[in-house]
Design an enzyme around this catalytic site. Structure first.
Site, PDB file in Angstrom:
ATOM      1  CD  GLN A 211      -2.688   1.464   2.376  1.00 20.08           C
ATOM      2  OE1 GLN A 211      -2.110   1.895   3.367  1.00 20.08           O
ATOM      3  NE2 GLN A 211      -3.986   1.212   2.357  1.00 20.08           N
TER       4      GLN A 211
ATOM      5  CE1 TYR B 176      -2.186   9.615   6.756  1.00 18.51           C
ATOM      6  CE2 TYR B 176      -3.276   7.581   6.121  1.00 18.51           C
ATOM      7  CZ  TYR B 176      -2.634   8.357   7.067  1.00 18.51           C
ATOM      8  OH  TYR B 176      -2.449   7.871   8.344  1.00 18.51           O
TER       9      TYR B 176
ATOM     10  N   GLY C 264      -8.732  -6.458   9.464  1.00 19.23           N
ATOM     11  CA  GLY C 264      -7.641  -5.750  10.090  1.00 19.23           C
ATOM     12  C   GLY C 264      -7.325  -6.270  11.466  1.00 19.23           C
TER      13      GLY C 264
END
Length: 390
Positions: free
Chosen positions: A101, A187, A317
């Site tokens: 990523q 981001y 996750g």
């Protein structure tokens, strides 16, 4: 009783065959060296979880000014590349597949983090709200408000696009099966997409098409440097994490999904982080490639979402942080270890590579196989079934 067999069907994401529909979600873990080079702990962490259909790494900075956290990995030097080659070799030795990523934090950095006291960069000079939610518990970053970033010039935006392309080249040389552009969590790509952080008046600002231009140019440049099926994207439509807001998230992300469909990316990872609209269903209708769902799934809800064609794969996750053998536990209906949030962002093996497999676990401390570790997602099944290539 939920039929979980759909979780274990093989498929293909872009150029990459996968052996099941269970993915490791990208999770910030902070175990790299201070210079961003992956450690042997990182090698072991991903090797332990390689039975997943796909491993998606934590965020990897594509450039020296893209990092906002201590002990976060990079992929812009030869040492970084060599370190990631050890990771990918270990995963491939176990028969797994791994995407890196690529995460540029943009304005979510600090001059204390950057060489020569550089000012963080962004789409526009908009300081994050000091009262906004940020990573706080044990997250290794300066304990002060984010500074005001510097707005990139038009020429500098294009230079950042090239940094993404160079990072993709390095990722391929490091043995990754692909890369995922992190366009969520506030981001840099999301700073361009969002109306409160993008106040530009050039071709990268204003209209939805202009605000999406940076992300789409990154996709195209990375594909040109590698191949179309090497590049994927993650989005979190409407999520205001890290103080980003969009006046029309449905319009923005509908445009993004339709444009990504034209570019033949490997997959689109979509998170519904508490939005009141059918995020995944709406975008799935516009994107005809593989979709990975993420956020708040259990084994049962993941299998159900795949069965009705809402998603092709589900990323886990916190469940995967605590259960390196998550695939095997899902397959055999074995209870789960509980994750320890206090060790998510610390350094060392504790809470990282020392979670036991089922055979070695304290059976008195395990929890139900269909437990979830997050909430706030809306995942009503959508009838439009678009299949992952079998």
């Amino acid at each position: 009783m939920t039929d979980i067999s759909k979780l274990f069907q093989p498929g293909t994401l872009g150029d990459t065959p996968v052996r099941n529909r269970i993915a490791l979600a990208p999770c910030t873990r902070q175990r790299a060296h201070l210079d961003g080079t992956p450690t042997e702990l990182i090698v072991e962490y991903y090797r332990q979880r390689a039975s997943a259909g796909l491993l998606i790494t934590e965020g990897i900075s594509p450039s020296v000014n893209g990092n906002g956290y201590l002990f976060a990995p990079g992929l812009y030097t030869d040492d970084h590349q060599a370190g990631w080659r050890k990771v990918t070799d270990a995963v491939h030795h176990e028969g797994g597949a791994i995407f890196g990523q690529i995460m540029h934090v943009g304005r979510l950095s600090d001059s204390l983090m950057l060489p020569h006291g550089m000012q963080p960069i962004s789409a526009s000079a908009v300081q994050p709200d000091p009262t906004a939610r940020h990573y706080t518990i044990n997250c290794p970053r300066p304990k002060r408000h984010y500074p005001t970033p510097r707005a990139l010039s038009t020429a500098e935006v294009r230079a950042v696009v090239e940094e993404y392309a160079q990072c993709a080249r390095r990722a391929r040389e490091a043995g990754f099966d692909g890369v995922e552009i992190h366009a969520a969590s506030g981001y840099l790509p999301m700073q361009f997409l969002s109306t409160n952080t993008n106040l530009r008046d050039d071709e990268y600002g204003g209209s939805i098409a202009n605000r999406a231009r940076f992300l789409l140019e990154c996709v195209e440049a990375m594909q040109a440097a590698t191949s179309p099926g090497f590049v994927a994207v993650k989005v979190g439509p409407g999520w205001n994490f890290h103080n980003v807001f969009d006046d029309d998230p449905v319009g923005t992300y509908s445009h993004v999904a339709a444009e990504l469909a034209k570019r033949g990316i490997a997959y689109l990872q979509i998170g519904n982080y508490g939005q009141p609209w059918d995020v995944i269903g709406s975008l799935r209708a516009l994107f005809d490639g593989p979709v990975i769902g993420v956020a708040g799934y259990s084994r049962a809800s993941a299998a159900a979402a795949i069965a009705v064609g809402q998603v092709d794969m589900v990323a886990f996750g916190q469940a995967y942080i605590a259960n390196p053998d998550l695939v095997e536990r899902f397959r055999d209906s074995l209870p789960l270890n509980t994750p320890d949030p206090a060790t998510y962002y610390t350094q060392g093996a504790e809470g990282y590579t020392d979670y036991p497999s089922y055979d070695a676990a304290d059976k008195e401390r395990l929890i139900d196989i269909d437990s979830t570790f997050a909430s706030g997602s809306s995942r009503a099944p959508h009838p439009d079934k678009k299949k992952m290539a079998a």
